[in-house]
Design a protein around this motif. Structure first.
Motif, PDB file in Angstrom:
ATOM      1  N   GLU A 168      -4.087   6.132   4.178  1.00 19.97           N
ATOM      2  CA  GLU A 168      -4.203   6.796   5.496  1.00 19.97           C
ATOM      3  C   GLU A 168      -4.377   5.787   6.627  1.00 19.97           C
ATOM      4  OE1 GLU A 168      -3.578   9.825   5.934  1.00 19.97           O
ATOM      5  OE2 GLU A 168      -3.659  10.503   3.853  1.00 19.97           O
ATOM      6  N   LEU A 169      -4.864   4.605   6.297  1.00 16.89           N
ATOM      7  CA  LEU A 169      -5.125   3.614   7.346  1.00 16.89           C
ATOM      8  C   LEU A 169      -3.863   2.982   7.913  1.00 16.89           C
ATOM      9  CD1 LEU A 169      -8.195   1.718   5.926  1.00 16.89           C
ATOM     10  CD2 LEU A 169      -8.071   2.797   8.143  1.00 16.89           C
ATOM     11  N   VAL A 170      -2.766   3.108   7.199  1.00 14.74           N
ATOM     12  CA  VAL A 170      -1.539   2.454   7.689  1.00 14.74           C
ATOM     13  C   VAL A 170      -0.399   3.451   7.880  1.00 14.74           C
ATOM     14  CG1 VAL A 170      -2.025   0.136   6.854  1.00 14.74           C
ATOM     15  CG2 VAL A 170      -1.012   1.793   5.307  1.00 14.74           C
ATOM     16  N   LEU A 222      -4.047  -6.517  -1.978  1.00  8.46           N
ATOM     17  CA  LEU A 222      -4.485  -5.126  -1.785  1.00  8.46           C
ATOM     18  C   LEU A 222      -5.842  -4.882  -2.434  1.00  8.46           C
ATOM     19  CD1 LEU A 222      -1.271  -3.006  -2.490  1.00  8.46           C
ATOM     20  CD2 LEU A 222      -2.191  -3.720  -0.292  1.00  8.46           C
ATOM     21  N   ILE A 226       0.842  -1.200   0.000  1.00  8.81           N
ATOM     22  CA  ILE A 226       0.000   0.000   0.000  1.00  8.81           C
ATOM     23  C   ILE A 226       0.883   1.258   0.000  1.00  8.81           C
ATOM     24  CG2 ILE A 226      -0.337  -0.051   2.527  1.00  8.81           C
ATOM     25  CD1 ILE A 226      -2.835   1.236  -0.146  1.00  8.81           C
ATOM     26  N   ILE A 236      -9.702   6.149  -3.598  1.00  8.35           N
ATOM     27  CA  ILE A 236      -9.760   4.989  -2.691  1.00  8.35           C
ATOM     28  C   ILE A 236      -8.367   4.579  -2.240  1.00  8.35           C
ATOM     29  CG2 ILE A 236     -10.350   2.521  -2.516  1.00  8.35           C
ATOM     30  CD1 ILE A 236     -12.801   3.056  -4.204  1.00  8.35           C
ATOM     31  N   TRP A 237      -7.394   4.529  -3.149  1.00  6.20           N
ATOM     32  CA  TRP A 237      -6.030   4.154  -2.734  1.00  6.20           C
ATOM     33  C   TRP A 237      -5.491   5.152  -1.709  1.00  6.20           C
ATOM     34  CZ3 TRP A 237      -5.102  -0.565  -3.212  1.00  6.20           C
ATOM     35  CH2 TRP A 237      -5.326  -1.301  -4.376  1.00  6.20           C
ATOM     36  N   LYS A 238      -5.746   6.434  -1.945  1.00  8.45           N
ATOM     37  CA  LYS A 238      -5.224   7.446  -1.009  1.00  8.45           C
ATOM     38  C   LYS A 238      -5.897   7.330   0.354  1.00  8.45           C
ATOM     39  CE  LYS A 238      -3.168  10.712  -4.138  1.00  8.45           C
ATOM     40  NZ  LYS A 238      -2.955  12.097  -4.519  1.00  8.45           N
ATOM     41  N   CYS A 239      -7.155   6.977   0.314  1.00  4.79           N
ATOM     42  CA  CYS A 239      -7.901   6.770   1.554  1.00  4.79           C
ATOM     43  C   CYS A 239      -7.305   5.577   2.320  1.00  4.79           C
ATOM     44  CB  CYS A 239      -9.346   6.507   1.162  1.00  4.79           C
ATOM     45  SG  CYS A 239     -10.487   6.565   2.470  1.00  4.79           S
ATOM     46  N   LEU A 240      -7.054   4.501   1.594  1.00  2.00           N
ATOM     47  CA  LEU A 240      -6.492   3.298   2.228  1.00  2.00           C
ATOM     48  C   LEU A 240      -5.082   3.565   2.764  1.00  2.00           C
ATOM     49  CD1 LEU A 240      -7.701   0.556  -0.290  1.00  2.00           C
ATOM     50  CD2 LEU A 240      -8.463   0.866   2.069  1.00  2.00           C
ATOM     51  N   LEU A 282     -15.036  10.828  -1.484  1.00  4.04           N
ATOM     52  CA  LEU A 282     -15.654   9.780  -2.308  1.00  4.04           C
ATOM     53  C   LEU A 282     -17.180   9.775  -2.209  1.00  4.04           C
ATOM     54  CD1 LEU A 282     -13.055   7.135  -1.275  1.00  4.04           C
ATOM     55  CD2 LEU A 282     -13.727   7.429  -3.655  1.00  4.04           C
ATOM     56  N   GLN A 297      -7.168  -2.693   7.672  1.00  2.00           N
ATOM     57  CA  GLN A 297      -5.771  -2.576   8.104  1.00  2.00           C
ATOM     58  C   GLN A 297      -5.074  -3.930   8.027  1.00  2.00           C
ATOM     59  OE1 GLN A 297      -6.493  -0.578  11.835  1.00  2.00           O
ATOM     60  NE2 GLN A 297      -5.560   1.319  11.099  1.00  2.00           N
ATOM     61  N   ARG A 345     -10.573  12.223   3.300  1.00  2.00           N
ATOM     62  CA  ARG A 345     -10.424  11.563   1.987  1.00  2.00           C
ATOM     63  C   ARG A 345     -11.635  10.682   1.682  1.00  2.00           C
ATOM     64  NH1 ARG A 345      -5.899  12.554  -0.560  1.00  2.00           N
ATOM     65  NH2 ARG A 345      -3.976  13.058   0.566  1.00  2.00           N
TER      66      ARG A 345
END
Lengths: 183, 536
Positions: free
Chosen positions: A180-182, B74, A155, A174-178, B111, B64, B107
């Motif tokens: 942020e989770l890590v 992914l 990621i 969506i990738w940018k959002c994900l 969406l 996560q 973010r």
């Protein structure tokens, strides 16, 4: 229980002493599976781990893959076919299989075909550039993630690749959002 | 009107968000509120009440895990997020309220399609500037490690244009329980369980009519079970529903900075909160009037939320002794005023000032309390643009302060000293503004690499000035941000610096005006009193 087909080129594809205990310890090492999300086990081999896993996770749809049709046949002949279990071979790949949230490797079953199994494993995990793009195709996404080299796909690397990129497309958002989770 | 409220922080924050949502619903009775919350907060679902009509789960933990574990693709995380976004967009929300205020939620809201979005959000990947001054304040000051004049919930609600009020009804007085919430979410915010045990034993002697209950969550059972509590003290591993029932009949809750504290505050339970570690009394104290908060006076308190304690022992925890808590708890249970006995601790009583959470220090210098009150009013004036009115309502502010504070107990000299300091600060800010102006010219001539050098030089001046003069950092901390943050362009840096200088000047001018007016009012009242005495 161990039949003659559980070997490849003279190598036994599970623990010769206690395959059941080996299977249980392997299951303990895997991540805790959330029910209702499909799982694929790469490498059926002697089959103990597949049978135990399907038995212990009755609500999980388990797919078990092997490159060698003999291993599938061996499993069908020696183990119970649980309702939540589907055995698949090379011809089944890329034909409407789901994107698997869990891809588990049983490496003892890979002996003699390590590199071939590794390719399938990477494909299922979308870990290489090609497999990442192949899964995107399967999902019907014309991905904007375009890796230039064979770098590891994580990621972080996806996030770094999209850094500074225009963010109008839903996929990028969506990738940018994900990402942020890590952080 | 369909509203999506996004609350993706921890359980304690979600409980506070619920209070903001109830206020929102009060202002918008036709709103149908859907709440997006983390999978880990789902246990609260049972007590969310009627304000929320639908709960949607954000599978944070699952995502996560997919993103960091070796045997996951992914695309699985991608597909799950995409499915959630589709689900949310199918609802066709009219309003999205971001209660979370972080990059993830901003973010995610990018969406979601909705005509009105409130709070922090991105538009096509770019952060959108805040709608109001409160939003800027909440982002620049409250979200950081800075000192803040307002409670987290007050700042958040106003940044979303929600008219939050503080309960005026006084304390709910349960008659059955005295509860001890012995654990917090962070070891450095915990008061030791041995001390809690001793506290229960001592209070029990004085108040045998109450049932003493140690509260803990079911998942904390292993930790709490290993401790001995005095005979007769009940230990309850309560679910949220059970907890609500217990709190309804609670006379006093003694707790750290916990989610239970926030729940009890909404039920108007009287509390004695023990704040240490990163627990910040201004930002997350109990929003329940007449509750008390005790804090240590060690210089490292409050520490950063994100760092573990570097000390060999928790100095702040050590400072709060059992007898300090016993004596305050007794005063509270007896409805008596409390005179602090330990000079090493700070004691605060929670009050409602103009519908804002306010902490009144007990036994502290009157001037310190007055400064805190003026500071809060100053920020309100600034953030509500009151100072721009043709006739700013300074008179009302002065009257409010005079109702709460006996100005006769504050010396003219201390007020004059503050006025002097602030006038010096104003002059310094003017010179800093000139320096910033010169830097603008420099930045146009030189390349962007010069920014960090200019930043460093101005930061040095800033530090020298703030160290030499006891100037209120809260008014000028945005300048510090401008001087320490990375800026992409020289122009961006100068713009931020100049706007923060302007903000600092405006805040100091408002504070100065209020302080001067108060001093005048005090003098006038003094002359009336002495004239009245002469006449009599």
């Amino acid at each position: 229980m161990l039949s003659s087909v559980a070997t490849r080129e003279g190598r036994i594809l599970c623990s010769p002493r206690d395959p059941l205990r080996e299977a249980q310890r392997w299951i303990e090492r895997q991540s805790r599976v959330q029910s209702k999300l499909p799982v694929i086990i790469v490498g059926i081999g002697a089959g103990f781990h597949v049978s135990e896993f399907a038995k212990q996770n009755p609500e999980t749809q388990v797919y078990a893959f092997d490159l060698d049709p003999k291993m599938i046949e061996n499993y069908q002949n020696n183990f119970q076919l649980y309702l939540n279990l589907r055995l698949i071979g090379p011809n089944d790949l890329g034909s409407g299989l789901p994107v698997f949230p869990y891809v588990f490797a049983f490496r003892a079953a890979w002996q003699g075909l390590e590199s071939e199994f590794l390719s399938v494993y990477c494909l299922l995990k979308a870990e290489t550039k090609e497999s990442f793009l192949a899964q995107a195709r399967d999902l019907g996404i014309q991905t904007v993630v375009n890796f230039k080299s064979q770098e590891a796909i994580t990621i972080k690397s996806v996030g770094a690749l999209l850094e500074g990129q225009s963010c109008e497309q839903e996929e990028v958002k969506i990738w940018k959002c994900l990402r942020e989770l890590v952080r | 009107m369909k509203v999506l409220a996004v609350s993706l922080l921890r359980i304690g924050d979600l409980l506070m968000h619920m209070e903001a949502l109830r206020a929102y619903l009060h202002e918008n009775p036709s709103a149908e509120i859907h709440l997006l919350l983390n999978d880990s907060s789902m246990s609260l679902r049972s007590i969310l009440g009627e304000s929320v009509q639908k709960v949607i789960v954000f599978p944070r933990k699952e995502l996560q895990e997919i993103l960091v574990e070796q045997n996951r693709s992914l695309w699985a995380a991608f597909r799950q997020t995409q499915a959630l976004v589709t689900q949310l967009n199918n609802e066709k929300y009219d309003v999205v309220l971001n209660l979370t205020h972080n990059l993830l939620s901003a973010r995610l809201i990018d969406l979601i399609q909705a005509p009105i979005k409130k709070g922090a959000y991105f538009v096509n990947g770019k952060a959108r500037p805040a709608d109001c001054q409160w939003g800027v304040y909440f982002n620049d000051i409250h979200s950081g490690a800075h000192q803040a004049p307002f409670h987290y919930l007050d700042g958040l609600a106003r940044s979303l244009d929600i008219g939050l009020t503080m309960n005026q009804n006084g304390q709910a007085r349960g008659s059955r329980y005295i509860c001890l919430q012995v654990l917090t979410s962070d070891a450095k915010k915990n008061w030791s369980m041995n001390k809690f045990s001793q506290l229960a034993a001592e209070l029990k002697e004085f108040y045998p009519e109450y049932t003493f209950v140690v509260l803990a969550a079911p998942f904390e059972k292993d930790i709490v079970q290993s401790k001995d509590f005095p005979a007769g003290v009940e230990v309850r591993y309560a679910t949220w529903v059970e907890l609500v029932k217990i709190l309804q009949d609670t006379r006093l809750l003694i707790t750290g900075d916990t989610s239970v504290q926030h729940l009890a505050a909404q039920m108007n339970v009287q509390m004695l909160s023990l704040f240490m570690g990163s627990a910040n009394v201004t930002k997350t104290g109990p929003r329940s009037v007449q509750s008390y908060v005790v804090t240590p006076s060690v210089s490292c308190y409050p520490c950063s939320h994100h760092q573990s304690c570097p000390q060999s022992t928790l100095k702040c925890e050590n400072q709060i002794q059992v007898h300090d808590v016993v004596s305050l708890a007794k005063a509270m249970l007896n409805d008596q005023a409390y005179l602090p006995q330990n000079q090493n601790l700070h004691y605060y009583q929670v009050q409602n000032r103009n519908n804002f959470y306010f902490i009144q220090g007990l036994g502290e210098e009157k001037m310190t309390t007055l400064e805190r009150e003026i500071k809060q009013i100053t920020w309100q004036f600034y953030l509500d643009h009151e100072y721009e009115n043709p006739i700013p309502p300074y008179g009302t502010a002065i009257r409010t302060i005079m109702q709460n504070t006996d100005l006769d107990e504050i010396s003219d000299a201390s007020m004059n000293l503050k006025i002097e300091q602030f006038e010096t600060a104003l002059m310094w800010l003017e010179s800093l503004d000139e320096a910033a102006q010169k830097s603008v010219r420099l930045c146009f001539r030189e390349n962007n690499d010069q920014i960090s050098e200019i930043q460093r030089k101005i930061l040095e001046t800033y530090k020298q000035f703030t160290t030499a003069n006891r100037i209120d950092h809260e008014y000028i901390q945005v300048i510090h941000n401008a001087l320490t943050e990375q800026h992409k362009t020289a122009f961006g840096f100068i713009r931020k610096l100049k706007s923060s200088i302007k903000e600092g000047m405006q805040l100091i001018q408002i504070d100065l005006k209020i302080t001067k007016d108060l001093l005048n009012a005090k003098k006038e009242r003094g002359s009336y009193v002495s004239r009245a005495r002469e006449l009599s």
